[in-house]
Design an enzyme around this catalytic site. Structure first.
Site, PDB file in Angstrom:
ATOM      1  N   HIS A   1      43.859  28.741  83.471  1.00 31.63           N
ATOM      2  CA  HIS A   1      43.131  29.370  84.300  1.00 31.63           C
ATOM      3  C   HIS A   1      41.837  29.900  83.505  1.00 31.63           C
ATOM      4  CE1 HIS A   1      41.233  32.564  86.800  1.00 31.63           C
ATOM      5  NE2 HIS A   1      41.463  33.460  86.121  1.00 31.63           N
TER       6      HIS A   1
ATOM      7  N   ASP B   1      10.537  16.431  84.348  1.00 32.22           N
ATOM      8  CA  ASP B   1      12.141  16.260  84.003  1.00 32.22           C
ATOM      9  C   ASP B   1      12.529  17.158  82.887  1.00 32.22           C
ATOM     10  OD1 ASP B   1      14.911  15.299  84.033  1.00 32.22           O
ATOM     11  OD2 ASP B   1      14.234  13.835  85.870  1.00 32.22           O
TER      12      ASP B   1
ATOM     13  N   TRP C   1      43.718  31.781  76.510  1.00 29.85           N
ATOM     14  CA  TRP C   1      42.841  31.087  76.509  1.00 29.85           C
ATOM     15  C   TRP C   1      42.029  31.337  75.172  1.00 29.85           C
ATOM     16  CZ3 TRP C   1      37.387  32.254  75.880  1.00 29.85           C
ATOM     17  CH2 TRP C   1      36.950  33.571  75.757  1.00 29.85           C
TER      18      TRP C   1
ATOM     19  N   SER D   1      29.285  18.789  74.894  1.00 26.25           N
ATOM     20  CA  SER D   1      28.465  19.011  76.077  1.00 26.25           C
ATOM     21  C   SER D   1      27.416  19.938  76.040  1.00 26.25           C
ATOM     22  CB  SER D   1      29.464  18.782  77.199  1.00 26.25           C
ATOM     23  OG  SER D   1      28.824  19.142  78.534  1.00 26.25           O
ATOM     24  N   SER D   2      28.113  21.178  75.932  1.00 23.67           N
ATOM     25  CA  SER D   2      27.244  22.491  76.008  1.00 23.67           C
ATOM     26  C   SER D   2      26.087  22.364  74.881  1.00 23.67           C
ATOM     27  CB  SER D   2      27.962  23.580  75.520  1.00 23.67           C
ATOM     28  OG  SER D   2      29.059  23.757  76.434  1.00 23.67           O
TER      29      SER D   2
ATOM     30  N   HIS E   1      32.657  36.629  71.436  1.00 27.72           N
ATOM     31  CA  HIS E   1      31.696  37.688  71.992  1.00 27.72           C
ATOM     32  C   HIS E   1      30.340  36.958  72.550  1.00 27.72           C
ATOM     33  CE1 HIS E   1      30.506  41.432  73.767  1.00 27.72           C
ATOM     34  NE2 HIS E   1      29.341  41.112  73.174  1.00 27.72           N
TER      35      HIS E   1
ATOM     36  N   GLU F   1      29.943  34.326  73.271  1.00 29.07           N
ATOM     37  CA  GLU F   1      30.229  33.518  74.359  1.00 29.07           C
ATOM     38  C   GLU F   1      30.190  34.118  75.882  1.00 29.07           C
ATOM     39  OE1 GLU F   1      30.988  30.412  75.401  1.00 29.07           O
ATOM     40  OE2 GLU F   1      31.804  30.459  77.285  1.00 29.07           O
TER      41      GLU F   1
ATOM     42  N   TYR G   1      28.360  36.742  76.570  1.00 26.39           N
ATOM     43  CA  TYR G   1      26.812  36.674  77.078  1.00 26.39           C
ATOM     44  C   TYR G   1      26.391  35.310  77.172  1.00 26.39           C
ATOM     45  CZ  TYR G   1      27.204  41.500  76.327  1.00 26.39           C
ATOM     46  OH  TYR G   1      27.352  42.908  76.400  1.00 26.39           O
TER      47      TYR G   1
ATOM     48  N   SER H   1      17.418  38.676  88.000  1.00 29.78           N
ATOM     49  CA  SER H   1      15.916  39.110  87.985  1.00 29.78           C
ATOM     50  C   SER H   1      14.952  38.134  88.667  1.00 29.78           C
ATOM     51  CB  SER H   1      15.382  38.889  86.497  1.00 29.78           C
ATOM     52  OG  SER H   1      16.418  39.530  85.492  1.00 29.78           O
TER      53      SER H   1
ATOM     54  N   HIS I   1      35.376  44.161  68.189  1.00 27.02           N
ATOM     55  CA  HIS I   1      35.837  44.761  69.175  1.00 27.02           C
ATOM     56  C   HIS I   1      37.077  44.618  70.096  1.00 27.02           C
ATOM     57  CE1 HIS I   1      32.401  43.606  71.714  1.00 27.02           C
ATOM     58  NE2 HIS I   1      33.510  43.066  72.184  1.00 27.02           N
ATOM     59  N   HIS I   2      37.277  43.139  69.785  1.00 23.96           N
ATOM     60  CA  HIS I   2      38.401  42.308  70.335  1.00 23.96           C
ATOM     61  C   HIS I   2      39.629  42.496  69.618  1.00 23.96           C
ATOM     62  CE1 HIS I   2      36.007  40.604  73.617  1.00 23.96           C
ATOM     63  NE2 HIS I   2      35.257  40.506  72.669  1.00 23.96           N
TER      64      HIS I   2
ATOM     65  N   THR J   1      21.356  46.471  77.687  1.00 25.22           N
ATOM     66  CA  THR J   1      22.079  46.121  79.137  1.00 25.22           C
ATOM     67  C   THR J   1      21.496  47.264  80.038  1.00 25.22           C
ATOM     68  OG1 THR J   1      23.999  45.442  77.814  1.00 25.22           O
ATOM     69  CG2 THR J   1      24.030  45.501  80.040  1.00 25.22           C
TER      70      THR J   1
ATOM     71  N   LYS K   1      18.067  46.648  81.385  1.00 24.66           N
ATOM     72  CA  LYS K   1      17.964  45.688  82.305  1.00 24.66           C
ATOM     73  C   LYS K   1      18.361  46.346  83.625  1.00 24.66           C
ATOM     74  CE  LYS K   1      18.556  41.459  81.469  1.00 24.66           C
ATOM     75  NZ  LYS K   1      17.873  40.496  80.811  1.00 24.66           N
TER      76      LYS K   1
ATOM     77  N   ARG L   1      49.180  42.533  79.974  1.00 23.97           N
ATOM     78  CA  ARG L   1      48.758  41.401  80.489  1.00 23.97           C
ATOM     79  C   ARG L   1      49.401  40.363  79.943  1.00 23.97           C
ATOM     80  NH1 ARG L   1      43.106  40.155  77.157  1.00 23.97           N
ATOM     81  NH2 ARG L   1      43.117  38.277  78.394  1.00 23.97           N
TER      82      ARG L   1
HETATM   83  C1  HEM Z   1      28.181  46.777  77.955  1.00 20.12           C
HETATM   84  C2  HEM Z   1      28.789  45.789  77.752  1.00 20.12           C
HETATM   85  C3  HEM Z   1      30.289  45.399  77.348  1.00 20.12           C
HETATM   86  C4  HEM Z   1      31.197  46.210  76.365  1.00 20.12           C
HETATM   87  C5  HEM Z   1      30.527  47.366  75.561  1.00 20.12           C
HETATM   88  C6  HEM Z   1      32.369  45.475  76.218  1.00 20.12           C
HETATM   89  C7  HEM Z   1      33.445  45.758  75.424  1.00 20.12           C
HETATM   90  C8  HEM Z   1      34.673  44.892  75.395  1.00 20.12           C
HETATM   91  C9  HEM Z   1      35.829  45.574  74.611  1.00 20.12           C
HETATM   92  C10 HEM Z   1      35.726  46.517  73.715  1.00 20.12           C
HETATM   93  C11 HEM Z   1      36.754  44.481  74.820  1.00 20.12           C
HETATM   94  C12 HEM Z   1      37.979  44.230  74.104  1.00 20.12           C
HETATM   95  C13 HEM Z   1      39.411  44.956  74.926  1.00 20.12           C
HETATM   96  C14 HEM Z   1      40.439  44.570  74.319  1.00 20.12           C
HETATM   97  O1  HEM Z   1      40.892  43.432  74.369  1.00 20.12           O
HETATM   98  O2  HEM Z   1      41.179  45.535  74.151  1.00 20.12           O
HETATM   99  C15 HEM Z   1      36.180  43.504  75.941  1.00 20.12           C
HETATM  100  C16 HEM Z   1      36.895  42.238  76.418  1.00 20.12           C
HETATM  101  C17 HEM Z   1      36.410  41.497  77.000  1.00 20.12           C
HETATM  102  N1  HEM Z   1      35.029  41.499  77.563  1.00 20.12           N
HETATM  103 FE1  HEM Z   1      33.624  42.851  77.398  1.00 20.12          FE
HETATM  104  N2  HEM Z   1      32.185  44.079  77.064  1.00 20.12           N
HETATM  105  C18 HEM Z   1      30.766  44.093  77.798  1.00 20.12           C
HETATM  106  C19 HEM Z   1      30.624  43.255  78.740  1.00 20.12           C
HETATM  107  C20 HEM Z   1      30.965  42.249  78.925  1.00 20.12           C
HETATM  108  C21 HEM Z   1      30.516  40.928  79.579  1.00 20.12           C
HETATM  109  C22 HEM Z   1      29.059  40.939  79.956  1.00 20.12           C
HETATM  110  C23 HEM Z   1      31.368  40.059  79.423  1.00 20.12           C
HETATM  111  C24 HEM Z   1      31.444  38.649  80.251  1.00 20.12           C
HETATM  112  C25 HEM Z   1      30.360  38.103  81.116  1.00 20.12           C
HETATM  113  C26 HEM Z   1      32.453  40.624  78.713  1.00 20.12           C
HETATM  114  C27 HEM Z   1      33.720  39.588  78.634  1.00 20.12           C
HETATM  115  C28 HEM Z   1      34.873  40.213  78.195  1.00 20.12           C
HETATM  116  C29 HEM Z   1      36.117  39.334  78.174  1.00 20.12           C
HETATM  117  C30 HEM Z   1      36.264  37.915  78.621  1.00 20.12           C
HETATM  118  C31 HEM Z   1      36.882  40.241  77.498  1.00 20.12           C
HETATM  119  C32 HEM Z   1      38.591  39.698  77.047  1.00 20.12           C
HETATM  120  C33 HEM Z   1      38.793  38.970  76.239  1.00 20.12           C
HETATM  121  C34 HEM Z   1      40.136  38.581  76.023  1.00 20.12           C
HETATM  122  O3  HEM Z   1      40.905  39.416  75.489  1.00 20.12           O
HETATM  123  O4  HEM Z   1      40.720  37.518  76.679  1.00 20.12           O
HETATM  124  N3  HEM Z   1      32.271  41.877  78.519  1.00 20.12           N
HETATM  125  N4  HEM Z   1      34.757  43.980  76.286  1.00 20.12           N
HETATM  126 CU   LIG Z   2      33.181  41.136  73.162  1.00 19.18          CU
END
Ligand code: HEM
Ligand SMILES: [Cu+2]
Lengths: 526, 178
Positions: free
Chosen positions: A77, A106, A142, A169-170, A253, A255, A257, A268, A302-303, A328, A331, A450
């Protein structure tokens, strides 16, 4: 969408027809449409997987699938939605819009453009094949963390190859986009006059070129660890599984963005059109986007707050992460200020844009909560994280893709969608999305982990609500398909400028529907 | 310069960036090792230096030993299941490993700790885990382990589990040799 070309406007483009036309096309509009249809079919496939997950979690205990299959569903997924649905959708937008918005005939490399699309179906096929290999589908998540990844069967190898191909591709798509934006602009179209969507894609494409190869390197190392006796991540041989997490999140990370920034671009453009005011703070938007992109390289750990980093490193990553909230916030402020005292109307694209604004901001706030190290140690790998990233990716990226489709559909096919049904699609999506995901914050705070197919009894009620929301959300997307097909078959003819506030050059300088070849002679800008 | 040749030039530059970033992914491996070394982050396969050898007799720890194998036809066990010791006191114990197969095998033991935080306070002077172990067919070997628990150990930890798992090394290299 592509079905309407050819007969709708008698433009003489001879050449192959039928499937050969699509296999060999180098036209940015055909390719854009193929990307969008591909993305939508992956969205349905990934969505079906999500519904398997939610069906299993409707009640505690194991009832529908076995735990291995459950793990495979969370894995594929995630991979399919990120790499198969969201990213190709925005590449589809880029293909359709960038040449029209900068006054180019083009994309810069039309043939490479065709290749970058046709790499996707084989990659998708590999991911599907990976479900049926001996040993069962890989259930690693994933994020592909070793050592588990190293212990999986053949399915893992297919998955790794798929990631390689998707990455190729990307990268090719990004090279095309950067070259188009930098070299193919019409005279007078300076960088700072470009519609914001082009800016966001220019920045995203640089991010992609910088981090997709790093992901490719990481999965290559997984592959050699699996088969060629290297020990990059195998502690027995002197490697370190935590190293993989660092490399993965150095990609991962940025990614997130890569997914978010083109969505910012769409929003926008939609908000000013329906507020009938120019975008507030155009140049600050450009700078904010660029600084988000740069900062995104500096916050990956931070992950990984729970892997046992030194406390200084944790502090650094905590403050650096919080810093991202500043651009952010700029914006979000600019979008709100654009609406301020505007004469707004609320057609479907605007509804999705406002939905985006609301829900993405909630996701940003929960991100800030997770950025706080001591809090994250509690919340890491709970449903709170799942809620966080679905607010930014579904209500963020996906809603903005919906906004963009409804907004540009008249330009693309020359016909209107059914406004009533579009609004219904928005409200169903909005309500069911929140039903599915808001309660997951509570589950996470209460400690539900999870990626586990079973849970203790006290989590039952919220899980039932979430499952109902998820099924409602999934079914609402069939309505979306119906709306699009209906517009293509029997939509009312679109006026030249269906949105009076839309003023980028694809609206003001090209007929509706857009001709097969955009600007064969460069337009003169101002 | 025509657009076409300008495009081709930019294409080449961007491909170079992409290839360089692919290399950067691999460069992160040595960079990471270097950073861990410089920052003195715990290295599993190096003996610790003892700094503080004060024995803290005010508390007694229970240290439990555990042994596992993975993918190896070996039996592996500590000769004592647990010991009582003060922080700062030197502990000696012996593990025994037997290769039940008739062929030679190469293994590497990897430690883990419960609670996890105890890991940084167990200071090993001598350990069979510092090197890979090669056992001939049906060989039995006794292997020493010597360590001190740092008296800085948080006071709420009173039981430490020290667990080793032997992994098979298919002719691979350990860091000790590279
Ligand atoms: C103000 C902006 C953001 C902050 C401060 C932030 C912070 C964080 C933090 C600290 C985690 C880790 C949580 C953990 O695993 O314990 C996390 C996970 C995640 N964030 Fe964000 N995030 C932000 C914006 C975004 C945006 C814009 C996206 C995507 C469009 C995003 C997608 C994700 C994803 C996919 C995960 C989980 C990844 C995984 O463990 O599978 N975040 N974020
Ligand atoms: Cu992140």
């Amino acid at each position: 969408m592509e079905a309407v070309h050819g007969h709708d406007h008698a433009h003489d483009h001879h050449g192959p027809t039928g499937i050969m036309k699509y296999l060999t096309t180098t036209n940015h509009k055909d390719i854009g449409s193929m990307y969008l249809w591909f993305s939508f079919s992956m969205f349905l496939l990934g969505g079906a997987m999500a519904l398997v997950i939610r069906a299993e979690l409707f009640q505690p205990g194991l009832q529908i699938v076995n735990p291995e299959f459950f793990n495979a569903m969370t894995t594929y997924h995630g991979l399919i939605m990120v790499f198969g649905a969201i990213m190709p959708a925005f590449v589809g937008f880029a293909n359709w819009l960038i040449p029209m918005q900068i006054g180019a005939p083009d994309m810069a490399f039309p043939r490479m453009n065709n290749w970058s699309f046709w790499l996707l179906p084989p990659a998708a096929l590999l991911l599907i094949l990976a479900q049926f290999t001996p040993g069962g589908p890989a259930g690693v998540g994933w994020t592909l963390y070793p050592p588990l990844t190293i212990q999986q069967g053949m399915s893992m190898d297919l998955t790794i190859f798929a990631v390689h191909i998707l990455g190729m591709s990307s990268i090719m798509g990004s090279i095309n986009i950067i070259t188009t934006v930098l070299n193919m602009r019409a005279p007078g179209m300076t960088l700072m006059k470009m519609p914001l969507f082009c800016w966001t894609w220019l920045i995203t494409a640089y991010l992609l070129i910088a981090v997709m190869p790093v992901l490719a390197g990481a999965v290559t190392m997984l592959l050699t660890d699996r088969h060629f006796d290297t020990h990059f991540f195998n502690p027995a041989g002197g490697g370190d599984p935590v190293l993989f997490q660092h490399i993965f999140w150095f990609f991962g990370h940025p990614e997130v963005y890569i997914i978010a920034i083109p969505a910012f671009g769409v929003i926008s453009q939609v908000i000013p059109a329906f507020a009938r005011k120019p975008l507030f703070g155009y140049s600050s938007m450009v700078y904010a986007t660029a600084s988000i992109a740069i900062l995104s390289f500096l916050v990956w750990a931070h992950h990984m707050y729970t892997v046992g980093m030194p406390v200084q490193a944790q502090l650094y990553f905590m403050f650096a992460t919080m810093l991202i909230a500043v651009p952010t916030g700029v914006k979000v402020f600019n979008w709100v200020a654009t609406m301020w005292k505007g004469s707004m109307t609320f057609e479907t694209p605007m509804l999705f844009a406002i939905g985006f604004l609301f829900l993405f901001t909630i996701g940003g706030f929960t991100g800030l909560v997770l950025a706080i190290t001591p809090v994250d140690v509690q919340l890491h790998d709970t449903y709170y994280v799942v809620a966080h990233f679905h607010y930014v990716m579904v209500a963020g990226a996906l809603f903005s893709a919906f906004a963009g489709i409804y907004f540009w559909l008249p330009k693309w096919i020359g016909k209107m969608y059914d406004e009533g049904l579009g609004k219904l699609h928005f409200w169903l999506s909005f309500i069911f999305f929140n039903l599915a995901f808001f309660v997951q914050h509570f589950l996470g705070l209460a400690g539900m982990p999870r990626r586990i197919p079973d849970y203790s009894l006290q989590f039952t009620d919220f899980n039932m609500v979430s499952t109902i929301g998820a099924f409602g959300f999934g079914l609402s997307q069939l309505l979306f398909l119906y709306i699009i097909l209906k517009a293509i078959r029997s939509g009312e003819k679109a006026p030249q400028r269906p949105w009076e506030g839309a003023d980028s050059i694809e609206w003001t300088m090209l007929p509706t529907p857009a001709p097969y070849h955009s600007f064969e002679k460069p337009p003169v800008i101002r | 310069m025509s657009t076409a040749s300008g495009n081709a030039l930019l294409l080449r530059k961007l491909v170079v960036i992409a290839v360089a970033m692919f290399g950067f992914g691999f460069a992160l491996v040595p960079i990471y090792k270097k950073i861990c070394e410089t920052a003195g982050i715990y290295d599993l396969q190096k003996a610790d230096r003892l700094v503080n050898t004060q024995v803290d007799t005010s508390r007694t720890l229970t240290i439990q030993f555990d042994a596992n194998t993975r993918d190896l036809p070996w039996t592996f066990r500590p000769l004592q299941k647990s010991v009582q010791a003060h922080p700062g006191e030197m502990v000696h114990i012996v593990y025994e490993v037997t290769n039940t197969a008739a062929v030679d095998k190469l293994g590497q033991a990897i430690p883990s700790y419960g609670p996890q935080i105890a890991g940084q306070y167990v200071k090993k002077v001598e350990c069979f885990c510092f090197a890979r172990q090669e056992l001939r067919g049906n060989e039995t070997r006794q292997m020493p382990l010597q360590f001190v628990v740092d008296p800085q150990l948080p006071r709420d930890v009173s039981v430490i589990t020290l667990s080793y798992t032997f992994f098979e090394l298919p002719g691979g290299k350990t860091r000790g040799e590279s």
